[in-house]
Write an enzyme that holds these catalytic residues in place. Structure first.
Site, PDB file in Angstrom:
ATOM      1  N   SER A 103       0.835  -1.199   0.000  1.00 23.56           N
ATOM      2  CA  SER A 103       0.000   0.000   0.000  1.00 23.56           C
ATOM      3  C   SER A 103       0.872   1.253   0.000  1.00 23.56           C
ATOM      4  O   SER A 103       1.645   1.466  -0.928  1.00 23.56           O
ATOM      5  CB  SER A 103      -0.956  -0.049   1.202  1.00 23.56           C
ATOM      6  OG  SER A 103      -2.021   0.851   1.041  1.00 23.56           O
ATOM      7  N   HIS A 255      -7.332  -6.113  -0.087  1.00 25.26           N
ATOM      8  CA  HIS A 255      -6.185  -5.207  -0.071  1.00 25.26           C
ATOM      9  C   HIS A 255      -5.025  -5.733   0.766  1.00 25.26           C
ATOM     10  O   HIS A 255      -3.870  -5.462   0.469  1.00 25.26           O
ATOM     11  CB  HIS A 255      -6.635  -3.848   0.477  1.00 25.26           C
ATOM     12  CG  HIS A 255      -5.563  -2.804   0.483  1.00 25.26           C
ATOM     13  ND1 HIS A 255      -4.974  -2.338  -0.670  1.00 25.26           N
ATOM     14  CD2 HIS A 255      -4.965  -2.135   1.522  1.00 25.26           C
ATOM     15  CE1 HIS A 255      -4.074  -1.418  -0.367  1.00 25.26           C
ATOM     16  NE2 HIS A 255      -4.038  -1.285   0.953  1.00 25.26           N
TER      17      HIS A 255
END
Length: 280
Positions: A103, A255
């Protein structure tokens, strides 16, 4: 192979930088693991036991997260954080360095590749942030208000850790007490909210296409098919802009792929590092 890490906290660029190092007696390759926003090195807890079988590992808590400093005089821009990490790695003296970032950590990796071409042999982007602009002007200006850090704390607390975890994982069944406690830990220090206020002010936005096109370091991009935070379309765009890259999309994942699909992520990383193949 050192299965229990040595832990360190050193001052680099006027910030206390916490890191853990695992040593492999026969490996000459070192992987640096950089976590995402509102997280810490805890997010790699399932990936580490797999990687330490073949590699030396360095896990860094990016300031102001985890056990790293939250100093008021530090500049919390991506450029500054990347320079700080690079200076730590230079000081440590490891030779064959591979950098993996999840991320926001992926954006730090890209900044490092841009700042020091050739220093890192290959980059690994795990659901990497991409193309996010700088915070809006009114938010940046608001960050100068004396009590703005209280608003940051309130805003982040509205959904809570469980709500955030539900948003970042695909299979909610993996959320357990250990996971909840681990992702709650970065907020135990109240000074983090003042530092996050500075990050809102300092963060310059993600690297644009013009810069990405100049990064020739081989990059492996790994994404979750059901990522709602950084959708796979961002991965496809990054793969298109990075001239020497490959994108892998994992099914049944959101994610938080280091937690959701550690075995598959490990296999992709292992094959990528051991291969001499270029994607360009």
């Amino acid at each position: 192979m050192q299965e229990i890490p040595s832990t360190h906290c050193v001052k680099i660029n006027d910030i206390d930088l916490y890191y853990e190092k695992y040593l492999h007696s026969q490996s000459k390759n070192t992987i640096v693991l950089l976590h995402g926003f509102l997280s810490s090195s805890f997010s790699f807890r399932k990936l580490v036991p797999l990687l330490i079988k073949d590699f030396n590992l360095i896990l860094i808590d990016l300031p102001p997260f985890g056990k790293s400093g939250k100093a008021r005089n530090y500049r919390y821009s991506y450029e500054s954080v990347s320079k700080t990490v690079l200076q730590l790695l230079e000081k440590m003296g490891d030779q064959n360095i591979y950098a993996a970032g999840h991320s926001m950590g992926g954006q730090i990796v890209l900044n490092m590749l841009n700042q020091r071409p050739g220093f890192i042999k290959k980059g690994i982007l795990l659901s990497s942030s991409g193309y996010l602009p700088r915070s809006k002007k009114h938010l940046v200006l608001s960050s100068y208000l004396p009590f703005f850090h209280r608003f940051v704390k309130y805003h982040l607390g509205k959904t809570g850790v469980i709500g955030n975890l539900n948003h970042v994982v695909y299979d909610k069944a993996i959320i357990d007490e250990e996971m909840i406690n681990g992702y709650s830990a970065p907020f135990d220090d109240p000074y983090i909210f003042r530092a996050l206020t500075k990050m809102i002010r300092h963060r310059e936005g993600d690297l644009d296409s013009k810069v990405l096109l100049t990064i020739d370091t081989p990059c492996l991009l790994i994404w979750g098919e059901h990522d709602r935070v950084v959708p796979p379309d961002i991965g496809k765009r990054l793969a298109n802009d990075l001239p020497n890259s490959k994108l892998v999309i994992l099914s049944g994942a959101g994610h938080l792929i280091p937690e959701e699909k550690p075995e598959e992520v490990f296999e992709e990383i292992q094959n990528f590092i051991q291969s001499d193949q270029s994607f360009s």
